[in-house]
Every structure is written in structure tokens, then in C-alpha cells.
Design a protein around this motif. Structure first.
Motif, PDB file in Angstrom:
ATOM      1  N   ASN A 187      13.526  -9.205  22.850  1.00  0.00           N
ATOM      2  CA  ASN A 187      14.382 -10.073  23.659  1.00  0.00           C
ATOM      3  C   ASN A 187      14.128  -9.896  25.167  1.00  0.00           C
ATOM      4  O   ASN A 187      13.281  -9.096  25.582  1.00  0.00           O
ATOM      5  N   ASP A 188      14.894 -10.618  25.949  1.00  0.00           N
ATOM      6  CA  ASP A 188      14.666 -10.660  27.400  1.00  0.00           C
ATOM      7  C   ASP A 188      15.025  -9.366  28.121  1.00  0.00           C
ATOM      8  O   ASP A 188      14.785  -9.248  29.327  1.00  0.00           O
ATOM      9  N   ASP A 189      15.599  -8.410  27.403  1.00  0.00           N
ATOM     10  CA  ASP A 189      15.957  -7.140  28.039  1.00  0.00           C
ATOM     11  C   ASP A 189      14.751  -6.242  28.281  1.00  0.00           C
ATOM     12  O   ASP A 189      14.862  -5.243  28.991  1.00  0.00           O
ATOM     13  N   CYS A 190      13.609  -6.572  27.690  1.00  0.00           N
ATOM     14  CA  CYS A 190      12.397  -5.744  27.823  1.00  0.00           C
ATOM     15  C   CYS A 190      12.078  -5.485  29.301  1.00  0.00           C
ATOM     16  O   CYS A 190      12.083  -6.400  30.117  1.00  0.00           O
TER      17      CYS A 190
ATOM     18  N   SER B 175       9.205  -3.789  30.111  1.00  0.00           N
ATOM     19  CA  SER B 175       7.745  -3.592  30.159  1.00  0.00           C
ATOM     20  C   SER B 175       7.344  -2.130  30.298  1.00  0.00           C
ATOM     21  O   SER B 175       6.371  -1.822  30.976  1.00  0.00           O
TER      22      SER B 175
ATOM     23  N   ASP C 143       3.463 -12.892  30.819  1.00  0.00           N
ATOM     24  CA  ASP C 143       4.442 -12.508  31.843  1.00  0.00           C
ATOM     25  C   ASP C 143       4.585 -10.991  31.964  1.00  0.00           C
ATOM     26  O   ASP C 143       5.427 -10.505  32.727  1.00  0.00           O
TER      27      ASP C 143
ATOM     28  N   ILE D 161       5.581  -8.985  29.596  1.00  0.00           N
ATOM     29  CA  ILE D 161       6.666  -8.534  28.731  1.00  0.00           C
ATOM     30  C   ILE D 161       6.107  -8.320  27.330  1.00  0.00           C
ATOM     31  O   ILE D 161       5.210  -9.041  26.889  1.00  0.00           O
TER      32      ILE D 161
ATOM     33  N   CYS E 178       5.639  -8.537  23.450  1.00  0.00           N
ATOM     34  CA  CYS E 178       5.924  -9.555  22.445  1.00  0.00           C
ATOM     35  C   CYS E 178       5.250  -9.145  21.141  1.00  0.00           C
ATOM     36  O   CYS E 178       4.410  -8.250  21.113  1.00  0.00           O
TER      37      CYS E 178
ATOM     38  N   ALA F  73      15.503  -3.596  23.200  1.00  0.00           N
ATOM     39  CA  ALA F  73      15.045  -4.979  23.286  1.00  0.00           C
ATOM     40  C   ALA F  73      14.343  -5.452  22.015  1.00  0.00           C
ATOM     41  O   ALA F  73      14.056  -6.634  21.873  1.00  0.00           O
TER      42      ALA F  73
END
Ligand code: SF4
Length: 59
Positions: free
Chosen positions: A6-9, A11, A28, A30, A32, A55
Motif C-alpha cells: 500500500n501507499d504507506d511504503c 522504500s 516511483d 516504491i 511493488c 505496508a
């Protein structure tokens, strides 16, 4: 097993280091899911548990 990031990653790279067959950075920067998580379910579970921001969602 279905796995999503999810968007909480943030990196941090932990899951990619733990299980590069399943996780990789997207365009981006991040994490996946790029591989089949069913090929290494234990490592994916461990990565999900170790993710510092929770995440990785496993169903
Ligand atoms: S362990 Fe979590 S925060 Fe780190 S790259 Fe993977 S999904 Fe992102």
C-alpha cells in the motif's frame, strides 16, 4: 495468496532484499509485487511482518 503493497511504503528496501523474487521497486521508487508470492510464501509472510510501516498486505 494475494499480496499488495500500500501507499504507506517508505522504500526502505527490506522486503526487496528479503524476497527479490516477489518484490521490486516500481518507477516511483516504491516497492511493488512483481513476482508470484505463492512461490515463497514463508518469506513473503516474514517480509510482511518485518515491514516497518506494515505496508505489505497479505490475504
Ligand atoms: S519493507 Fe515495507 S516499507 Fe520497506 S520497501 Fe518493503 S513495503 Fe516498503
Amino acid at each position: 495468496m494475494t499480496v499488495t503493497v500500500n501507499d504507506d511504503c517508505i522504500s526502505c528496501g527490506l522486503c526487496i532484499n528479503m524476497c527479490p523474487e516477489v518484490f521490486d521497486y516500481n518507477a516511483d521508487g516504491i516497492s511493488c509485487v512483481t513476482g508470484d508470492p505463492n512461490n515463497c510464501t514463508e518469506l513473503v509472510q516474514e517480509a510482511a511482518a518485518a515491514c516497518p510501516v506494515n505496508a505489505i498486505e497479505v490475504e
